[in-house]
Design a protein around this motif. Structure first.
Motif, PDB file in Angstrom:
ATOM      1  N   ALA A   1       0.838  -1.199   0.000  1.00 10.81           N
ATOM      2  CA  ALA A   1       0.000   0.000   0.000  1.00 10.81           C
ATOM      3  C   ALA A   1       0.873   1.249   0.000  1.00 10.81           C
ATOM      4  CB  ALA A   1      -0.910   0.014   1.216  1.00 10.81           C
ATOM      5  N   VAL A   2       0.311   2.281  -0.543  1.00 12.62           N
ATOM      6  CA  VAL A   2       0.978   3.576  -0.555  1.00 12.62           C
ATOM      7  C   VAL A   2       0.009   4.583   0.019  1.00 12.62           C
ATOM      8  CG1 VAL A   2       2.121   5.319  -1.970  1.00 12.62           C
ATOM      9  CG2 VAL A   2       2.148   2.941  -2.689  1.00 12.62           C
ATOM     10  N   SER A   3       0.547   5.530   0.802  1.00 13.46           N
ATOM     11  CA  SER A   3      -0.304   6.624   1.254  1.00 13.46           C
ATOM     12  C   SER A   3       0.436   7.947   1.076  1.00 13.46           C
ATOM     13  CB  SER A   3      -0.678   6.443   2.730  1.00 13.46           C
ATOM     14  OG  SER A   3      -1.299   7.625   3.204  1.00 13.46           O
ATOM     15  N   TYR A   4      -0.264   8.890   0.518  1.00 12.24           N
ATOM     16  CA  TYR A   4       0.234  10.266   0.464  1.00 12.24           C
ATOM     17  C   TYR A   4      -0.660  11.045   1.419  1.00 12.24           C
ATOM     18  CZ  TYR A   4       3.293   9.153  -3.408  1.00 12.24           C
ATOM     19  OH  TYR A   4       4.297   8.619  -4.172  1.00 12.24           O
ATOM     20  N   TYR A   5      -0.074  11.477   2.518  1.00 13.54           N
ATOM     21  CA  TYR A   5      -0.902  12.050   3.575  1.00 13.54           C
ATOM     22  C   TYR A   5      -0.874  13.563   3.530  1.00 13.54           C
ATOM     23  CZ  TYR A   5      -2.994  12.745   8.163  1.00 13.54           C
ATOM     24  OH  TYR A   5      -3.816  13.121   9.184  1.00 13.54           O
ATOM     25  N   ASP A   6      -2.062  14.112   3.315  1.00 19.02           N
ATOM     26  CA  ASP A   6      -2.236  15.564   3.290  1.00 19.02           C
ATOM     27  C   ASP A   6      -2.909  15.931   4.609  1.00 19.02           C
ATOM     28  OD1 ASP A   6      -2.835  18.194   2.809  1.00 19.02           O
ATOM     29  OD2 ASP A   6      -4.134  17.804   1.078  1.00 19.02           O
ATOM     30  N   PRO A   7      -2.146  16.440   5.575  1.00 17.92           N
ATOM     31  CA  PRO A   7      -2.723  16.624   6.913  1.00 17.92           C
ATOM     32  C   PRO A   7      -3.846  17.652   6.904  1.00 17.92           C
ATOM     33  CG  PRO A   7      -0.571  17.679   6.767  1.00 17.92           C
ATOM     34  CD  PRO A   7      -0.757  16.915   5.491  1.00 17.92           C
ATOM     35  N   PRO A   8      -4.905  17.407   7.683  1.00 17.55           N
ATOM     36  CA  PRO A   8      -6.012  18.374   7.737  1.00 17.55           C
ATOM     37  C   PRO A   8      -5.644  19.650   8.478  1.00 17.55           C
ATOM     38  CG  PRO A   8      -6.399  16.561   9.271  1.00 17.55           C
ATOM     39  CD  PRO A   8      -5.162  16.207   8.485  1.00 17.55           C
ATOM     40  N   ASN A   9      -4.644  19.578   9.338  1.00 15.43           N
ATOM     41  CA  ASN A   9      -4.251  20.749  10.122  1.00 15.43           C
ATOM     42  C   ASN A   9      -2.813  20.514  10.563  1.00 15.43           C
ATOM     43  OD1 ASN A   9      -4.220  23.099  11.643  1.00 15.43           O
ATOM     44  ND2 ASN A   9      -5.657  22.374  13.209  1.00 15.43           N
ATOM     45  N   LEU A  10      -2.219  21.551  11.147  1.00 13.83           N
ATOM     46  CA  LEU A  10      -0.916  21.345  11.763  1.00 13.83           C
ATOM     47  C   LEU A  10      -1.127  20.775  13.152  1.00 13.83           C
ATOM     48  CD1 LEU A  10      -0.595  24.509  10.188  1.00 13.83           C
ATOM     49  CD2 LEU A  10       1.623  23.371  10.218  1.00 13.83           C
ATOM     50  N   THR A  11      -0.035  20.384  13.805  1.00 13.69           N
ATOM     51  CA  THR A  11      -0.148  19.968  15.200  1.00 13.69           C
ATOM     52  C   THR A  11       0.507  21.037  16.073  1.00 13.69           C
ATOM     53  OG1 THR A  11       1.926  18.710  15.309  1.00 13.69           O
ATOM     54  CG2 THR A  11      -0.026  17.543  14.499  1.00 13.69           C
ATOM     55  N   PHE A  12       0.040  21.126  17.294  1.00  8.96           N
ATOM     56  CA  PHE A  12       0.453  22.217  18.188  1.00  8.96           C
ATOM     57  C   PHE A  12       1.002  21.654  19.497  1.00  8.96           C
ATOM     58  CE2 PHE A  12      -1.210  25.865  15.771  1.00  8.96           C
ATOM     59  CZ  PHE A  12      -1.956  25.188  14.813  1.00  8.96           C
ATOM     60  N   PRO A  13       2.243  21.148  19.456  1.00  9.48           N
ATOM     61  CA  PRO A  13       2.865  20.682  20.696  1.00  9.48           C
ATOM     62  C   PRO A  13       3.071  21.871  21.639  1.00  9.48           C
ATOM     63  CG  PRO A  13       4.259  20.230  18.765  1.00  9.48           C
ATOM     64  CD  PRO A  13       3.165  21.132  18.323  1.00  9.48           C
ATOM     65  N   PHE A  14       3.176  21.567  22.921  1.00  9.49           N
ATOM     66  CA  PHE A  14       3.365  22.665  23.881  1.00  9.49           C
ATOM     67  C   PHE A  14       4.118  22.139  25.084  1.00  9.49           C
ATOM     68  CE2 PHE A  14       0.273  21.194  26.982  1.00  9.49           C
ATOM     69  CZ  PHE A  14      -0.558  20.383  26.211  1.00  9.49           C
ATOM     70  N   GLY A  15       4.410  23.045  25.981  1.00 14.63           N
ATOM     71  CA  GLY A  15       5.084  22.614  27.203  1.00 14.63           C
ATOM     72  C   GLY A  15       5.363  23.802  28.099  1.00 14.63           C
ATOM     73  N   SER A  16       5.769  23.490  29.307  1.00 11.69           N
ATOM     74  CA  SER A  16       6.190  24.545  30.228  1.00 11.69           C
ATOM     75  C   SER A  16       7.550  24.179  30.795  1.00 11.69           C
ATOM     76  CB  SER A  16       5.179  24.698  31.364  1.00 11.69           C
ATOM     77  OG  SER A  16       4.189  25.633  30.995  1.00 11.69           O
ATOM     78  N   TYR A  17       8.453  25.121  30.702  1.00 10.78           N
ATOM     79  CA  TYR A  17       9.810  24.912  31.196  1.00 10.78           C
ATOM     80  C   TYR A  17      10.079  25.893  32.337  1.00 10.78           C
ATOM     81  CZ  TYR A  17      10.682  22.470  26.727  1.00 10.78           C
ATOM     82  OH  TYR A  17      10.640  21.615  25.657  1.00 10.78           O
ATOM     83  N   ILE A  18      10.799  25.422  33.327  1.00 12.13           N
ATOM     84  CA  ILE A  18      11.220  26.327  34.404  1.00 12.13           C
ATOM     85  C   ILE A  18      12.714  26.157  34.626  1.00 12.13           C
ATOM     86  CG2 ILE A  18      10.868  27.080  36.779  1.00 12.13           C
ATOM     87  CD1 ILE A  18       8.097  25.934  36.719  1.00 12.13           C
ATOM     88  N   CYS A  19      13.395  27.289  34.649  1.00 11.23           N
ATOM     89  CA  CYS A  19      14.848  27.301  34.758  1.00 11.23           C
ATOM     90  C   CYS A  19      15.244  28.096  36.001  1.00 11.23           C
ATOM     91  CB  CYS A  19      15.412  27.970  33.505  1.00 11.23           C
ATOM     92  SG  CYS A  19      17.174  28.251  33.543  1.00 11.23           S
ATOM     93  N   VAL A  20      16.224  27.601  36.725  1.00  8.67           N
ATOM     94  CA  VAL A  20      16.759  28.319  37.887  1.00  8.67           C
ATOM     95  C   VAL A  20      18.221  28.639  37.612  1.00  8.67           C
ATOM     96  CG1 VAL A  20      17.127  28.290  40.379  1.00  8.67           C
ATOM     97  CG2 VAL A  20      15.235  26.996  39.386  1.00  8.67           C
TER      98      VAL A  20
END
Lengths: 156, 290, 788
Positions: free
Chosen positions: C625-644
């Motif tokens: 099988a072959v798939s050409y994937y045209d994503p419906p949207n982007l993805t939005f990774p996130f996070g919180s970082y704390i630095c001392v």
């Protein structure tokens, strides 16, 4: 310019070559003897991708002439595995995800190999100091430290 | 990055090495550890028709105390200082220095003699040797001569060595008891030359006063700098915070840094002051003064 | 997430060891410089010492006398084939070799071909070039002044150095929000030029076979297919046709965005191979890599953030001048000259926002590639995360409280941002609260207060970033018209093993492992038995490549979709074998069984074998099988970082004491690899925050153009990273994943900068531009009278 006939032992096997005075050791290893596991990363003695052992000491082979290695022992990444058995350092890098692109890895492992010869039980700080002449752009060093600790624990 | 062509010579004796240097004169360069010379040749910022490798000359690698001196062979590798019990127990300033030169891989090749003979004010041993009041032994076909370290650095990348001379040894007077030293370096990262660095060596007298102070400054001018005024100031004084602060101020006054990526003139000068205070404090501690 | 497959299968969620490592830990990888072809010769490049100069003459005579030198190629040589200019990805033009003038220091001027590296280097030194220096434009603000020399004299009618204007959002509404706000903070923020500096530099071997008319190029590229098409478009007129071009991207020693562009060196090598009929190897040295390859960032940002007294953010206005060097060779989707910069509203619920960017020409190498970042996201995140702290300072609010107050709430996703993006999913409160708990935030604030009393400088910095990765939906995303889908082709072998090929190209991300895990998850075939191939355009399906954290969102999705097609067919075969209707079957990883009769089952291996030995009548045999994937949207990774951080009042040195990173990239394929990506990303976030910068003097001389001054962190400067995660799956991605490779590079710099500024906040310090060097800190200490 003068050619020199040199003899070097690489990973236990003797090799002979005719080299120009200025030929860099790393080019002897890679281009002439074709041990391509040793890499080149910076040309200015900073990155350590070209690290090999010269008479047991890790050195930057981009900053040594091939003729300087005449009559000496070299060990490269290709010499770590023995009789089909990975060296514990290689195992450690695999187990602990100590590499990503793999480009700095051979040099890093050679430095680690020499460290563990000197110090069988290095602390995290000692490891970080020991590998501070080897740059890695992918891993952030955390897992490299863990890989070397893994090998330290595994080695007799 | 590839050096221009040259001829390589690997003499097996000191005599052969000197003969080669005599034959080729200015066209030859001594190759010791090669960790400064080879990068220069690869960048084609430096050229040499002949390289005379002293790596195969026997008898140039040692660390020993003899005749009132610590003697270090000219081709002694930096790593040998790091591993020497003598250095670790008795010469903390040299251990400090060896541990911050370039990086561990470079130190496996780089030599103490090369670090001095390169004449780079950014190198670390010059300051240390200035602080220790060392002497440099230069050997030529005419024989040996001893050069006091403060006469050794004549200009940017130049030294008192003549083209036919090889730096064969460094002699450090064995410090009296109640001596201590430290080398404190500010670097942007491992492997960098110093933004500023100070070597301080102190000997205390019976009453805790400074009997002798040696202060060397790295990368603070066109040559390594001996902070003579600061040294003289400390002589005979109790090395308390006030004295150290004033000595550090005097040391900074002796600097003539230039601006580069490591910092402005003002910053480097101020760092010479801050680091001199820190190095002196540590040196005095080693000497048993605090 | 609890893995759905057993360890032997190694599907999603298993930290299986990497499949690429056995060769790499033995030194048996194949990087481009490891390849030697019969008859291969070497190329080295003559580069300009001037930032802007007319070329009066190039004399190759002495170079040609150097033993081993075979040819010297100049712009005039290439001009005979009309190959001296080439298009950039942003539809600008770029010199391959100059015929009239050079536009930046270290620009390619001529190429020497020789029998070996050493002769080529000697040849380069022997080429004599006469230059006539021209006025240099370094400062992008001056470049826009009316009296500035016009740099692009090659463009007919071009009367200034302005490249483009781009804007997004609601200008009027934002102006109103700012006018009506209780408080407005304004800050200039500069993100300097930096370089990805992968440990392997760029290079290629161009091998033109005159008999077959076929060009094979082994090259360090993150996007082999796009390169093939670009070569066909650029060199079509000299007879290079796309079916006769094969790009092979072998093992790559780190990419990070720097191996997306087509650099002049590649094109010269190709031209030289065609002309000489020999394989030509060209490998940059580090100085060439740092001085001439495309750069990242160089954004001069002015940001205004408006808020109510209680801290509610009401409007954001950002104006930016982007220094693109002498050509706009940015590696962005074509419709986005400023990349995804409009993610600059970040994790906060803004009603009104407006962002604009103007691109400018200067006498510098081309800029606008990423530094391990999805198209300008780092610039956007740095702006909003710094501004949030500036606002907190202004309002005397705690930086964490201000963020928690303004986060887009978890129940508002999917969320439409003021600048037009639809965020797929998020739980910003969850991530920050977890990070605060892990690091002991309240305790740290107490400690800080005590330290301040004692004259010690300690700072705590937060960054709560939102990324936008996985470009992208074909409606908006293309590069030179090529839609930004990606692809996977799976072939299942009769004995139940598989090979899968993808349109992407790993540079260390571990695709050979994670892609196998995706297929293992979908089909139940052990990951160990799934071979993954990428990087050879003759065999892999077409795809746009690996950059901008797009591999998992696009090609990874294609892998799942192709596997699902295979599963559909497998179901038909299983129904045939079990003699039941398809509807009576149910799937669990590795087998189809009959509903209500689980002992009646066929394993995937039995089904696969049947596809080749006993397929149902009327069905095509085989299982592919072959798939050409045209994503419906982007993805939005996130996070919180704390630095001392702790600051040295004597030297201005910054010590990172602790750094906690809580990331959310949705469902995770391989936790070990994700952790590794985050460690690396954090380190590449710290580097430009504290160490790395490329700058230019007034004559356009590059500063920081070697590893002597371009400061990559070693293991000693790099702190221990403390990582953790939350999991908020992407609702539109086939297996709920988001990209992750760049999150930490994007999120880390403001956490560090905020921590350092926080350490000095009681001295009324609001902002410090990165890299925050000891001297910058020391100058502030001195100015505030607290330097030792």
């Amino acid at each position: 310019m003068a050619e020199h006939k040199i003899r070097v032992t690489v990973n236990g096997t003797a090799h002979e070559a005719e080299v120009e005075s200025r030929l860099l050791l790393v080019h002897l290893i890679r281009d002439v003897l074709r041990f391509t596991g040793t890499h080149i990363g910076c040309d200015t003695t900073h990155c350590g991708a070209c690290t090999v052992l010269l008479d047991g000491e890790p050195i930057k082979s981009c900053t040594v002439l091939a003729v300087q290695a005449d009559g000496r022992q070299l060990m490269t990444v290709e010499g770590l595995e023995k009789d089909g058995q990975l060296h514990p350092i290689q195992e450690g890098f695999w187990e602990k995800h100590g590499l990503q692109c793999g480009y700095c890895t051979p040099g890093m492992m050679m430095t680690a190999y020499a460290l563990l010869q000197q110090n069988g039980n290095p602390s995290e700080d000692e490891i970080r100091q020991a590998i501070s002449g080897n740059l890695c752009r992918c891993t952030g060093y955390m897992n490299i430290v863990k890989s070397i600790r893994y090998a330290a624990e595994k080695l007799p | 990055m590839i050096p221009a062509a040259f001829d390589y010579h690997a003499p097996n004796t000191l005599a052969e090495a000197m003969a080669l240097l005599a034959r080729y004169g200015e066209a030859a360069k001594v190759l010791s550890g090669g960790q400064s010379l080879l990068p220069l040749l690869k960048l084609r910022l430096g050229y040499a028709d002949h390289l005379v490798d002293i790596g195969r000359v026997p008898g140039l690698e040692y660390i020993k105390e003899e005749d009132g001196y610590l003697k270090i062979g000219g081709a002694t590798r930096e790593v040998a200082l790091e591993r020497s019990d003598l250095i670790r127990s008795k010469y903390p300033i040299l251990l400090d220095t060896a541990l911050v030169i370039a990086d561990p891989l470079v130190r496996n090749r780089a030599t103490v003699g090369g670090n001095l003979a390169h004449g780079d004010p950014g190198n670390d041993h010059p300051a240390t040797m200035l602080a220790l009041g060392a002497e440099v032994v230069a050997t030529s076909p005419k024989g040996e001569r001893t050069i006091p370290i403060e006469k050794f650095f004549t200009g940017l990348f130049t030294t008192a060595l003549k083209p036919d001379e090889i730096l064969t040894a460094i002699k450090v007077p064995i410090p009296a008891s109640r001596s201590g030293g430290a080398y404190v370096k500010l670097e942007r990262k491992v492997g960098d030359l110093a933004t500023a660095a100070t070597a301080a060596q102190v000997t205390l007298g019976k009453n805790g006063e400074v009997e002798r102070a040696g202060i060397g400054l790295t990368n603070a001018g066109p040559t390594p700098i001996k902070a003579t005024q600061a040294e003289n100031y400390l002589q005979g004084k109790k090395p308390d915070d006030t004295a150290i602060t004033e000595a550090a101020r005097l040391a900074a006054q002796a600097t003539a840094p230039t601006v580069d990526r490591r910092g402005s003139v003002e910053y480097k000068r101020e760092m010479a002051r801050v680091l001199t205070a820190r190095a002196l404090t540590q040196a005095v501690q080693w000497a048993g003064g605090h | 997430m609890v893995p759905q497959t057993i360890a032997e299968v190694g599907g999603m969620g298993h930290s299986i060891k990497r499949k690429e490592d056995p060769r790499l830990i033995r030194g048996k990888g194949t990087y481009v410089d490891d390849i030697q072809l019969p008859g291969m010769v070497y190329m080295d490049i003559v580069r300009s010492p001037f930032a802007h100069a007319k070329i009066k003459s190039i004399n190759s005579e002495n170079a040609l006398k150097v033993p081993g030198v075979l040819a010297v190629i100049t712009g005039e040589t290439l001009a005979q084939y009309n190959l001296h200019w080439m298009p950039t990805l942003m539809s600008d033009t770029q010199m391959v070799l100059p015929t009239e003038k050079v536009m930046y220091q270290a620009q390619e001027v001529a190429a020497v071909i020789a029998s070996d590296r050493y002769a080529a280097a000697d040849g380069v030194e022997a080429v004599e070039v006469e230059y006539d220096p021209l006025p240099v434009v370094v400062d992008p603000f001056k470049a826009l002044q009316p009296d500035a020399p016009v740099l692009r004299t090659d463009k007919e009618g071009k009367k200034d150095n302005h490249i483009f204007h781009w804007e997004a959002g609601d200008n009027e509404g934002t102006n109103r929000a700012i006018d009506e706000a209780d408080v407005v903070v304004k800050q200039d923020i500069y993100l300097p030029r930096i370089h990805v500096a992968s440990i392997e530099t760029c290079g290629c071997i161009a091998d033109f076979d005159r008999v077959m008319g076929k060009l094979t190029v082994y090259m360090t590229t993150q996007a082999p297919h796009a390169v093939r098409t670009v070569f066909a478009l650029v060199a079509g007129h000299v007879g290079l046709s796309e079916e006769k071009i094969r790009i092979i991207s072998p093992d790559i020693g780190g990419g990070f965005g720097g191996k997306v562009p087509v650099y002049p060196g590649y094109v010269i090598a190709v031209a030289a191979s065609v002309v000489l009929g020999k394989p030509i190897k060209w490998i940059e040295d580090r100085i060439e890599n740092l001085q001439a390859d495309s750069f990242a960032r160089d954004y001069h940002i002015t940001a205004e953030l408006a808020a109510k007294k209680d801290g509610t953010m009401t409007g954001l206005r950002i104006k930016t001048l982007a220094d693109h060097g002498y050509t706009d060779a940015a590696a962005n989707p074509s419709k986005f000259p400023a990349g995804m910069f409009s993610i600059c509203t970040g994790s906060y619920d803004f009603k009104h926002a407006f962002a604009e960017v103007d691109g400018v020409y200067t006498n510098k190498p081309p800029g606008g590639i990423a530094y391990r970042c999805s198209f300008r996201v780092t610039e956007a995140v740095h702006a909003i995360e710094r501004m949030t702290d500036v606002l907190a300072h202004e309002l005397k609010m705690d930086a964490a409280d201000l963020r928690l107050k303004n986060f887009i709430p978890a129940d508002k996703f999917p969320y439409k941002s003021a600048l037009g993006w639809e965020y797929d999913s998020g739980n910003y409160h969850g991530a920050l609260e977890k990070a605060m708990q892990k690091i002991g935030y309240a305790g740290l604030r107490k400690e800080q207060a005590e330290k301040r009393k004692a004259g010690e400088l300690m700072g705590i910095g937060i960054s709560s970033f939102t990324e936008i990765v996985g470009a992208g939906p074909s409606k908006h995303f293309d590069i030179l018209g090529l839609k930004m889908f990606d692809s996977c082709e799976i072939r299942i072998h009769p004995t139940g093993k598989a090979i899968a090929r993808f349109g992407t190209k790993s540079q260390g991300q571990g695709h050979e492992t994670t892609y196998a895990q995706i297929i293992a998850e979908e089909l139940g075939i052990p990951a160990a038995h799934i071979e993954i191939e990428e990087g050879d355009t003759d065999t892999a399906p077409y795809g746009l490549g690996t950059y901008a954290s797009r591999s998992t969102p696009t090609a990874g999705a294609a892998g799942a979709m192709a596997a699902r097609k295979i599963r559909e067919k497998a179901k038909k075969i299983a129904a045939h074998l079990l003699e039941v209707a398809e509807g009576d079957l149910e799937w669990e990883p590795g087998k189809f069984s009959v509903k209500g009769a689980p002992q009646k089952a066929k394993t995937i291996q039995e089904i696969v074998f049947a596809a080749y030995t006993n397929h149902p009548p009327g069905m095509e045999p085989g299982l592919e099988a072959v798939s050409y994937y045209d994503p419906p949207n982007l993805t939005f990774p996130f996070g919180s970082y704390i630095c001392v951080v702790d600051l040295d009042r004597g030297t201005g040195e910054v010590k990172i004491r602790r750094f906690v990173a809580v990331d959310d990239c949705g469902n995770i394929i391989n936790p070990m690899i994700v952790d590794g990506q985050i460690h690396g990303g954090l380190t590449m976030g710290m580097a430009p925050a504290l160490l790395e910068e490329i700058s230019y003097d007034e004559n356009g001389n590059v500063q920081g153009g070697s590893f002597m001054d371009y400061l990559l962190p070693t293991a000693v400067e790099t702190p221990q990273w403390e990582t953790d995660k939350t999991v908020t799956p992407s609702p539109h991605h086939p297996f709920g994943a988001k990209g992750v490779g760049e999150s930490a590079t994007v999120g880390a710099p403001p956490a560090i900068a905020n921590a350092i500024v926080d350490a000095l906040a009681h001295l009324e310090v609001r902002h410090i531009d990165i890299p925050i060097t000891p001297e910058k800190v020391w100058k502030i200490l001195k100015e505030k009278g607290v330097a030792l």
